[in-house]
Design a protein around this motif. Structure first.
Motif, PDB file in Angstrom:
ATOM      1  N   UNK A 129       0.814  -1.226   0.000  1.00 48.76           N
ATOM      2  CA  UNK A 129       0.000   0.000   0.000  1.00 48.76           C
ATOM      3  C   UNK A 129       0.843   1.270   0.000  1.00 48.76           C
ATOM      4  N   UNK A 130       2.106   1.207   0.386  1.00 45.58           N
ATOM      5  CA  UNK A 130       2.931   2.414   0.413  1.00 45.58           C
ATOM      6  C   UNK A 130       3.935   2.451  -0.734  1.00 45.58           C
ATOM      7  N   UNK A 131       3.877   1.494  -1.631  1.00 46.15           N
ATOM      8  CA  UNK A 131       4.804   1.446  -2.762  1.00 46.15           C
ATOM      9  C   UNK A 131       4.558   2.651  -3.663  1.00 46.15           C
ATOM     10  N   UNK A 132       5.598   3.403  -3.948  1.00 41.64           N
ATOM     11  CA  UNK A 132       5.491   4.569  -4.823  1.00 41.64           C
ATOM     12  C   UNK A 132       6.216   4.267  -6.136  1.00 41.64           C
ATOM     13  N   UNK A 133       5.476   4.039  -7.225  1.00 39.89           N
ATOM     14  CA  UNK A 133       6.109   3.677  -8.487  1.00 39.89           C
ATOM     15  C   UNK A 133       6.880   4.829  -9.122  1.00 39.89           C
ATOM     16  N   UNK A 134       6.721   6.040  -8.609  1.00 43.27           N
ATOM     17  CA  UNK A 134       7.368   7.194  -9.230  1.00 43.27           C
ATOM     18  C   UNK A 134       8.708   7.542  -8.589  1.00 43.27           C
ATOM     19  N   UNK A 135       9.184   6.737  -7.668  1.00 40.98           N
ATOM     20  CA  UNK A 135      10.446   7.042  -6.999  1.00 40.98           C
ATOM     21  C   UNK A 135      11.668   6.685  -7.833  1.00 40.98           C
ATOM     22  N   UNK A 136      11.607   5.622  -8.586  1.00 43.58           N
ATOM     23  CA  UNK A 136      12.773   5.178  -9.339  1.00 43.58           C
ATOM     24  C   UNK A 136      12.821   5.790 -10.728  1.00 43.58           C
ATOM     25  N   UNK A 137      13.965   5.634 -11.353  1.00 42.24           N
ATOM     26  CA  UNK A 137      14.119   6.112 -12.724  1.00 42.24           C
ATOM     27  C   UNK A 137      13.858   4.953 -13.675  1.00 42.24           C
ATOM     28  N   UNK A 138      13.146   5.240 -14.758  1.00 42.05           N
ATOM     29  CA  UNK A 138      12.796   4.202 -15.715  1.00 42.05           C
ATOM     30  C   UNK A 138      12.699   4.802 -17.113  1.00 42.05           C
ATOM     31  N   UNK A 139      12.768   3.929 -18.102  1.00 47.01           N
ATOM     32  CA  UNK A 139      12.556   4.372 -19.478  1.00 47.01           C
ATOM     33  C   UNK A 139      11.193   3.914 -19.997  1.00 47.01           C
ATOM     34  N   UNK A 140      10.334   3.433 -19.098  1.00 48.91           N
ATOM     35  CA  UNK A 140       8.994   2.995 -19.444  1.00 48.91           C
ATOM     36  C   UNK A 140       8.118   4.233 -19.675  1.00 48.91           C
ATOM     37  N   UNK A 141       7.691   4.437 -20.911  1.00 48.51           N
ATOM     38  CA  UNK A 141       6.943   5.648 -21.274  1.00 48.51           C
ATOM     39  C   UNK A 141       5.602   5.735 -20.559  1.00 48.51           C
ATOM     40  N   UNK A 142       4.925   4.604 -20.426  1.00 45.10           N
ATOM     41  CA  UNK A 142       3.612   4.605 -19.751  1.00 45.10           C
ATOM     42  C   UNK A 142       3.749   5.012 -18.292  1.00 45.10           C
ATOM     43  N   UNK A 143       4.760   4.484 -17.616  1.00 46.61           N
ATOM     44  CA  UNK A 143       4.988   4.835 -16.219  1.00 46.61           C
ATOM     45  C   UNK A 143       5.391   6.302 -16.075  1.00 46.61           C
ATOM     46  N   UNK A 144       6.221   6.794 -16.969  1.00 45.23           N
ATOM     47  CA  UNK A 144       6.628   8.209 -16.934  1.00 45.23           C
ATOM     48  C   UNK A 144       5.406   9.099 -17.112  1.00 45.23           C
ATOM     49  N   UNK A 145       4.491   8.725 -18.019  1.00 43.41           N
ATOM     50  CA  UNK A 145       3.270   9.519 -18.235  1.00 43.41           C
ATOM     51  C   UNK A 145       2.386   9.504 -16.991  1.00 43.41           C
ATOM     52  N   UNK A 146       2.245   8.340 -16.342  1.00 39.76           N
ATOM     53  CA  UNK A 146       1.428   8.269 -15.132  1.00 39.76           C
ATOM     54  C   UNK A 146       2.013   9.118 -14.016  1.00 39.76           C
ATOM     55  N   UNK A 147       3.320   9.043 -13.836  1.00 36.30           N
ATOM     56  CA  UNK A 147       3.949   9.801 -12.755  1.00 36.30           C
ATOM     57  C   UNK A 147       3.901  11.300 -13.036  1.00 36.30           C
ATOM     58  N   UNK A 148       4.009  11.680 -14.302  1.00 34.52           N
ATOM     59  CA  UNK A 148       3.954  13.105 -14.661  1.00 34.52           C
ATOM     60  C   UNK A 148       2.557  13.656 -14.429  1.00 34.52           C
ATOM     61  N   UNK A 149       1.525  12.804 -14.551  1.00 39.20           N
ATOM     62  CA  UNK A 149       0.150  13.251 -14.368  1.00 39.20           C
ATOM     63  C   UNK A 149      -0.194  13.461 -12.890  1.00 39.20           C
ATOM     64  N   UNK A 150       0.609  12.918 -12.006  1.00 39.08           N
ATOM     65  CA  UNK A 150       0.293  13.035 -10.578  1.00 39.08           C
ATOM     66  C   UNK A 150       0.692  14.342 -10.006  1.00 39.08           C
TER      67      UNK A 150
END
Length: 150
Positions: A129-150
């Motif tokens: 429940x406390x996992x934050x997917x936006x903490x690490x660096x990644x080249x996954x475009x979908x994840x980058x878009x989700x984190x940018x929207x937050x």
């Protein structure tokens, strides 16, 4: 041979106090059956999404897990899987302890089992429940878009 003195099988022979007592063995038995059915669905859904859906096991990396846990649906799915599986296993261990251990040793084992189960449930739930997917660096475009929207 006369059967006049034999009470009917479900006659109110026991006192009122004993009839209304909570029966942990009955509810444990019911839980094992219900959780077993739910666990089959949850486990096969988990395996399908993680192993079949991506197309290859080599796709499973931090970005895949972070993308999965960016969706609250999968957090709830995995928390439910954790709780049902851990309590299901602990209930099975409780049954084994009750069958094979006796006296004070049985009580110590039951307390240790309860403590281990509670610790694992709390830690597992906190991780999920406390996992934050936006903490690490990644080249996954979908994840980058989700984190940018937050």
């Amino acid at each position: 041979m006369s059967t006049e003195n034999i009470a009917a099988p479900r006659s109110p022979y026991l006192s009122h106090r004993k009839r209304n007592r909570f029966n942990i063995e009955k509810w444990g038995w019911i839980y094992m059956r219900a959780s077993g059915v739910l666990l089959v669905v949850l486990i096969f859904g988990h395996l399908f999404y993680n192993l079949i859906f991506p197309g290859s096991v080599s796709v499973l990396d931090w970005a895949f897990v972070a993308g999965k846990f960016a969706d609250p649906f999968w957090i709830v799915w995995d928390v439910l899987l954790l709780w049902l599986a851990l309590i299901h296993g602990a209930n099975g261990m409780r049954t084994l302890i009750n069958d094979y251990a006796h006296g004070r040793f049985r009580s110590v084992l039951l307390v240790a089992l309860a403590a281990a189960t509670i610790v694992l449930l709390v830690l597992g739930t906190l991780v999920l429940t406390t996992f934050d997917p936006c903490l690490g660096e990644t080249d996954n475009a979908e994840l980058i878009a989700r984190c940018a929207a937050q």
